[in-house]
Write an enzyme that holds these catalytic residues in place. Structure first.
Site, PDB file in Angstrom:
ATOM      1  CE  LYS A 157      13.409  35.273  37.121  1.00 28.59           C
ATOM      2  NZ  LYS A 157      14.492  36.118  36.745  1.00 28.59           N
TER       3      LYS A 157
HETATM    4  N1  PMP Z   1      16.314  41.662  37.414  1.00 31.30           N
HETATM    5  C1  PMP Z   1      16.058  41.247  36.323  1.00 31.30           C
HETATM    6  C2  PMP Z   1      15.998  41.258  35.051  1.00 31.30           C
HETATM    7  C3  PMP Z   1      16.429  39.945  36.906  1.00 31.30           C
HETATM    8  O1  PMP Z   1      16.394  38.687  35.886  1.00 31.30           O
HETATM    9  C4  PMP Z   1      16.569  39.361  38.410  1.00 31.30           C
HETATM   10  C5  PMP Z   1      16.782  37.962  38.583  1.00 31.30           C
HETATM   11  N2  PMP Z   1      15.409  37.298  38.845  1.00 31.30           N
HETATM   12  C6  PMP Z   1      16.367  40.408  39.061  1.00 31.30           C
HETATM   13  C7  PMP Z   1      16.414  41.569  38.766  1.00 31.30           C
HETATM   14  C8  PMP Z   1      16.718  40.104  40.663  1.00 31.30           C
HETATM   15  O2  PMP Z   1      15.591  39.558  41.261  1.00 31.30           O
HETATM   16  P1  PMP Z   1      15.689  38.495  42.451  1.00 31.30           P
HETATM   17  O3  PMP Z   1      16.307  39.231  43.372  1.00 31.30           O
HETATM   18  O4  PMP Z   1      14.104  38.386  42.881  1.00 31.30           O
HETATM   19  O5  PMP Z   1      16.070  37.352  41.963  1.00 31.30           O
END
Ligand code: PMP
Length: 304
Positions: A157
């Site tokens: 991320k």
């Molecule tokens: N894909 C992207 C591109 C994201 O930014 C997120 C948010 N973090 C997610 C998927 C979902 O991830 P999570 O369930 O860990 O928040």
């Protein structure tokens, strides 16, 4: 504007107004930050808890590892920082935003500047609206493509990678849609601008595999576990855009988006055009889990 009493910055809680960085902060110029989005919920018993804190903080360290960034704290210290930030802002529910980034110093692209870390927290309701959560949202397949696995590091991320999400989100909004769906470079469905994506066809739940250019979403993982526990068959396999149009149900998952049904894509009604039985069951179980009402998922909660 978001307002909070305190923000955790470089090891201590400071007043909101004092949480500042230098204009030459490397991350500001080149997007070299890694971050997380985490939610805390007020439990059914009134006690607040952070949902899957360890997994989120671990992913922050994994993202840092991928970009060769050394976070000057331990996992435990940053978990503690998250909890302290919630407490300092008297939040019994809310959204947490930890961010580690290359600070000021040199400004060459490859400069290795001191790493700064911040954690902010604020109240945040349904990301894609309360109504969207109940009735389902309208999404658009983006003209922007999800990054190829050798262009960016999809498992991380990284702040700069969100230019892709920003462009897709703004395009969807300007076209009158609630959210964007991005395809991968081969044309298969990848994920939402900030969410993973699931379809349901003939009772089977399907989501792109982690070998696709998608974030390994923690909510994705939560939903896969819940579905398996509910006896819903699950497949982690790629699917095409038209398969998505023909799905009985479609939904998106993410820390901000939680479990949001999608009722329409590109003007095509999905299923009956309203949340179907599978997403409703998964959504209900998800909200019971985050509020501590499901004994078997209590291990996901860090009470504070
Ligand atoms: N894909 C992207 C591109 C994201 O930014 C997120 C948010 N973090 C997610 C998927 C979902 O991830 P999570 O369930 O860990 O928040």
């Amino acid at each position: 504007m978001i307002k909070a009493d305190k923000i955790w910055l470089d090891g201590k809680l400071v007043a909101f107004e004092d949480a500042k960085v230098h204009a030459l902060t490397h991350a500001l110029h080149y997007g070299m930050g890694v971050f997380e989005g985490i939610r805390a919920y007020r439990g059914a018993d009134g006690r607040p808890a952070v949902f899957r804190l360890r997994e989120h903080v671990q992913r922050l360290f994994d993202s840092a590892h991928i970009v060769l960034m050394e976070i000057p704290y331990s996992v435990e210290q940053l978990e503690q920082a998250c909890v302290e930030t919630l407490k300092a802002n008297k939040l019994d529910a809310g959204y947490l935003r930890p961010l580690a980034f290359f600070g000021a110093g040199a400004l060459g692209v490859g400069a290795v500047n001191p790493v700064q870390v911040m954690v902010a927290a604020w109240p945040w309701g349904a990301y894609l609206s309360e109504e969207g959560m109940k009735r389902g949202i309208r999404a658009k397949v983006s003209s922007f493509t999800r990054m190829h696995v050798n262009v960016n590091m999809v498992r991380a991320k990284i702040s700069g990678q969100y230019v892709n999400s920003f462009l897709a989100t703004r395009e969807a909004a300007l076209s009158g849609f609630d959210e964007a769906i991005l395809l991968d470079t081969e044309g298969y469905v990848a994920e939402g601008a900030g969410e993973n994506i699931f379809i349901v066809k003939n009772g089977v739940l399907q989501t792109p595999p982690l070998s696709s250019p998608v974030l390994a979403g923690i909510t994705r993982d939560t939903v896969l576990r819940i579905a398996r526990d509910l006896g819903i068959p699950v497949r982690e396999e790629k699917f095409t855009r038209d398969t998505m149009y023909l799905a009985d149900e479609l939904f998106m998952t993410g820390t901000a988006a939680e479990v949001t049904p999608v009722r329409e894509v590109d003007g095509r009604r999905i299923g009956k055009g309203e949340p179907g039985p599978v997403v409703k069951k998964v959504q209900e179980t998800f909200f019971r889990a985050v509020r501590g009402e499901e004994q078997r998922y209590r291990e996901w909660l860090t009470a504070y």
